[in-house]
Design a protein around this motif. Structure first.
Motif, PDB file in Angstrom:
ATOM      1  N   LYS A 116     137.573  18.813  66.635  1.00 19.24           N
ATOM      2  CA  LYS A 116     137.065  18.985  68.180  1.00 19.24           C
ATOM      3  C   LYS A 116     137.797  18.017  68.908  1.00 19.24           C
ATOM      4  N   ALA A 117     137.965  16.788  68.599  1.00 19.94           N
ATOM      5  CA  ALA A 117     138.767  15.793  69.353  1.00 19.94           C
ATOM      6  C   ALA A 117     139.873  15.991  69.311  1.00 19.94           C
ATOM      7  N   GLN A 118     140.608  16.442  68.146  1.00 20.32           N
ATOM      8  CA  GLN A 118     142.013  16.760  67.996  1.00 20.32           C
ATOM      9  C   GLN A 118     142.400  18.020  69.041  1.00 20.32           C
ATOM     10  N   THR A 119     141.468  18.937  68.960  1.00 22.88           N
ATOM     11  CA  THR A 119     141.602  20.224  69.797  1.00 22.88           C
ATOM     12  C   THR A 119     141.579  20.066  71.306  1.00 22.88           C
ATOM     13  N   ALA A 120     140.437  19.132  71.605  1.00 24.16           N
ATOM     14  CA  ALA A 120     140.433  18.789  73.061  1.00 24.16           C
ATOM     15  C   ALA A 120     141.699  17.662  73.391  1.00 24.16           C
ATOM     16  N   LEU A 121     141.982  17.018  72.615  1.00 20.09           N
ATOM     17  CA  LEU A 121     143.170  15.989  73.103  1.00 20.09           C
ATOM     18  C   LEU A 121     144.663  16.735  72.960  1.00 20.09           C
ATOM     19  N   THR A 122     144.657  17.846  72.160  1.00 18.35           N
ATOM     20  CA  THR A 122     146.182  18.723  72.232  1.00 18.35           C
ATOM     21  C   THR A 122     145.813  19.209  73.482  1.00 18.35           C
ATOM     22  N   GLY A 123     144.834  19.847  73.857  1.00 20.60           N
ATOM     23  CA  GLY A 123     144.785  20.550  75.339  1.00 20.60           C
ATOM     24  C   GLY A 123     145.137  19.642  76.192  1.00 20.60           C
ATOM     25  N   THR A 124     144.299  18.470  76.350  1.00 21.67           N
ATOM     26  CA  THR A 124     144.807  17.417  77.413  1.00 21.67           C
ATOM     27  C   THR A 124     146.261  17.083  77.317  1.00 21.67           C
ATOM     28  N   LEU A 125     146.685  16.916  76.215  1.00 21.83           N
ATOM     29  CA  LEU A 125     148.132  16.559  76.122  1.00 21.83           C
ATOM     30  C   LEU A 125     149.128  17.405  76.566  1.00 21.83           C
ATOM     31  N   HIS A 126     148.773  18.848  76.149  1.00 19.14           N
ATOM     32  CA  HIS A 126     149.551  20.194  76.956  1.00 19.14           C
ATOM     33  C   HIS A 126     149.255  19.914  78.424  1.00 19.14           C
ATOM     34  N   GLU A 127     148.367  19.775  78.992  1.00 17.89           N
ATOM     35  CA  GLU A 127     148.113  19.527  80.358  1.00 17.89           C
ATOM     36  C   GLU A 127     149.067  18.274  80.870  1.00 17.89           C
ATOM     37  N   LEU A 128     149.054  17.168  80.057  1.00 20.96           N
ATOM     38  CA  LEU A 128     149.875  16.036  80.659  1.00 20.96           C
ATOM     39  C   LEU A 128     151.307  16.450  80.477  1.00 20.96           C
ATOM     40  N   LEU A 129     151.836  17.243  79.624  1.00 24.55           N
ATOM     41  CA  LEU A 129     153.163  17.592  79.450  1.00 24.55           C
ATOM     42  C   LEU A 129     153.553  18.661  80.628  1.00 24.55           C
ATOM     43  N   ILE A 130     152.704  19.312  80.780  1.00 28.05           N
ATOM     44  CA  ILE A 130     152.927  20.245  81.878  1.00 28.05           C
ATOM     45  C   ILE A 130     152.993  19.604  83.141  1.00 28.05           C
ATOM     46  N   SER A 131     152.076  18.611  83.439  1.00 25.88           N
ATOM     47  CA  SER A 131     152.138  17.992  84.620  1.00 25.88           C
ATOM     48  C   SER A 131     153.393  17.078  84.905  1.00 25.88           C
ATOM     49  N   LYS A 132     153.862  16.452  83.545  1.00 25.97           N
ATOM     50  CA  LYS A 132     155.085  15.738  83.833  1.00 25.97           C
ATOM     51  C   LYS A 132     156.343  16.362  83.903  1.00 25.97           C
ATOM     52  N   ALA A 133     156.395  17.781  83.415  1.00 24.10           N
ATOM     53  CA  ALA A 133     157.282  18.653  83.477  1.00 24.10           C
ATOM     54  C   ALA A 133     157.301  19.020  85.156  1.00 24.10           C
ATOM     55  N   GLU A 134     156.371  19.350  85.444  1.00 23.59           N
ATOM     56  CA  GLU A 134     156.302  19.844  87.115  1.00 23.59           C
ATOM     57  C   GLU A 134     156.576  18.593  87.903  1.00 23.59           C
ATOM     58  N   ASP A 135     156.202  17.300  87.616  1.00 23.93           N
ATOM     59  CA  ASP A 135     156.552  16.212  88.517  1.00 23.93           C
ATOM     60  C   ASP A 135     158.110  15.928  88.282  1.00 23.93           C
ATOM     61  N   THR A 136     158.641  16.065  87.030  1.00 26.62           N
ATOM     62  CA  THR A 136     159.985  15.964  86.934  1.00 26.62           C
ATOM     63  C   THR A 136     160.911  16.906  87.719  1.00 26.62           C
ATOM     64  N   ALA A 137     160.429  18.312  87.612  1.00 24.63           N
ATOM     65  CA  ALA A 137     160.888  19.452  88.471  1.00 24.63           C
ATOM     66  C   ALA A 137     160.932  19.179  89.929  1.00 24.63           C
ATOM     67  N   ASP A 138     160.073  18.866  90.193  1.00 26.25           N
ATOM     68  CA  ASP A 138     159.980  18.123  91.782  1.00 26.25           C
ATOM     69  C   ASP A 138     160.817  17.243  91.994  1.00 26.25           C
ATOM     70  N   LEU A 139     160.936  16.171  91.079  1.00 22.36           N
ATOM     71  CA  LEU A 139     162.007  15.077  91.207  1.00 22.36           C
ATOM     72  C   LEU A 139     163.413  15.756  91.332  1.00 22.36           C
TER      73      LEU A 139
END
Length: 410
Positions: A56-79
């Motif tokens: 469950k922790a791995q699933t939750a962490l994977t989901g969180t990391l997906h959100e983190l990567l998306i956020s990172k991509a959005e921030d870089t796209a804005d840059l």
């Protein structure tokens, strides 16, 4: 009393004692058995709970990391979008200040100064006939260049990197409409690495990096500039390399201006990727990193779980050993009584604390105690019978002697 049955009775009691002793001896490993059973149970329960928690922790962490990567991509796209807007404003400012009525020398001087101040390769003025006039006086046929049709339509254009026919250099151009006489637009030329430089400082750990695809999934910015020079396109590469299928599936989502995340294998390594569109373009920015690094927290968690399991196992063994000892102690006491009985020692007795127990050990102690009492009673009866037999034998002997004496007198 049937004296003929006495030896048989003693033999049967001996047999029963041997059987009882074997039963007791068969429990000599109860301490180890209890310890093993309890430790195994605790280990299994802990292992199951740990695996469920870890999953469950791995699933939750994977989901969180997906959100983190998306956020990172959005921030870089804005840059990147901000950088593109900056280039547009620079080109637009140069175009507004361009004096179409000035002398050719003055125009060239102005464009050369703006080129230096804005870190451009050079600036060209595009005429209606498609001729691009450079500050050094050189004329280039730009009618086939990517920005020409856009300027004809009055649009501001930032092109993807392309090679100039004149010197085979890779460039990025920023083209803005202009109203000066005889000209339809101003074109600023940037190095082909300009887009790469815009994302060069973006990273994640040691393996994370960003890259940009155009609307046809062609690589236009990447840490590996050779891919830009080669106009690398995985939608074409997958035709000869099916291992790219997972990546291509994600890239098809990217060129549809979608935002999301995914995982894929590339060059033998599993990667996680977040992506987002770049505003004002049909480009998409991806932010990728190796899964092993992104999920390094999961690896740390796995190590913690293993250490935790070893600790639980040690505690379980110690606890089970102590509990097994507590369970085995009264049985050992009963065993000693049974062993004494097997050696025909009927002077032994069951400790009163065992007889008071209400559990199975108490029942065993009571059974052995009953056996001891019965044996003592039986042997007492045998002893009394033996005494009576001896007395009767003595009486018979006396009677025989009396008869013999009478016979001799007569």
């Amino acid at each position: 009393l049937d004296y003929a049955l006495v030896p048989s009775c003693i033999w049967n009691m001996r047999t029963q004692l041997i059987i009882l002793r074997k039963k007791v001896w068969s429990m000599k490993s109860i301490k180890q058995t209890a310890a093993l059973a309890i430790a195994s149970l605790m280990l299994v329960v802990t292992l199951v709970l740990s695996l469920v928690t870890f999953s469950k922790a791995q699933t939750a962490l994977t989901g969180t990391l997906h959100e983190l990567l998306i956020s990172k991509a959005e921030d870089t796209a804005d840059l990147v979008a901000t950088q593109l807007d900056s280039w547009r404003r620079i080109a637009d400012g140069i175009a507004r200040n361009f004096d179409g009525e000035a002398s050719r020398t003055s125009q060239q001087t102005y464009l050369q100064r703006e080129t230096r101040e804005n870190d451009l390769l050079y600036i060209g003025m595009l005429r209606n006939d498609g001729a691009l006039i450079l500050p050094n006086g050189q004329t280039i046929d730009a009618s086939k260049h990517p920005y020409y049709d856009g300027l004809i339509a009055g649009q501001t254009i930032i092109t993807t990197p392309f090679k100039l026919a004149t010197d085979d250099n890779m460039v990025v151009t920023v083209a803005v409409p202009i109203t000066a006489s005889n000209y339809i637009g101003l074109v600023g030329f940037l190095p082909g690495q300009a887009l790469c430089a815009a994302i060069a400082d973006v990273g994640f750990g040691k393996t994370g990096y960003a890259y940009i695809l155009d609307g046809e999934a062609t690589t236009i910015a990447h840490p590996n500039y050779d891919l830009v020079l080669q106009r690398d396109n995985d939608l074409e590469n997958v035709k000869t390399d099916v291992s790219l299928q997972e990546l291509v599936t994600i890239q098809k989502e990217m060129i549809q201006a979608k935002t999301g995340a995914g995982r894929y294998d590339y060059n033998g390594k599993n990667r996680m990727l977040g992506y987002a569109p770049i505003a004002g373009t049909n480009w998409s920015l991806a932010f990728a990193a190796e899964t092993s690094e992104v999920l390094n927290r999961v690896a740390s968690m796995r190590q913690f779980v293993m250490v935790f399991l070893f600790v639980v196992l040690a505690v379980a063994i110690i606890s089970a050993t102590l509990l097994g000892g507590a369970l085995a102690k009264p049985i050992i006491q009963v065993t000693k009584v049974a062993q004494s009985l097997a050696a025909y020692d009927l002077t032994v007795s069951i400790p009163s604390n065992l007889l008071k127990r209400k559990d199975e050990v108490g029942q065993l102690a009571q059974a052995v105690g009953t056996t001891v009492a019965m044996l003592q009673q039986s042997l007492g009866s045998i002893s009394n019978s033996s005494q009576r037999l001896a007395a009767a034998s003595a009486q018979l002997s006396a009677n025989a002697q009396t008869v013999a004496a009478s016979v001799q007198e007569s």
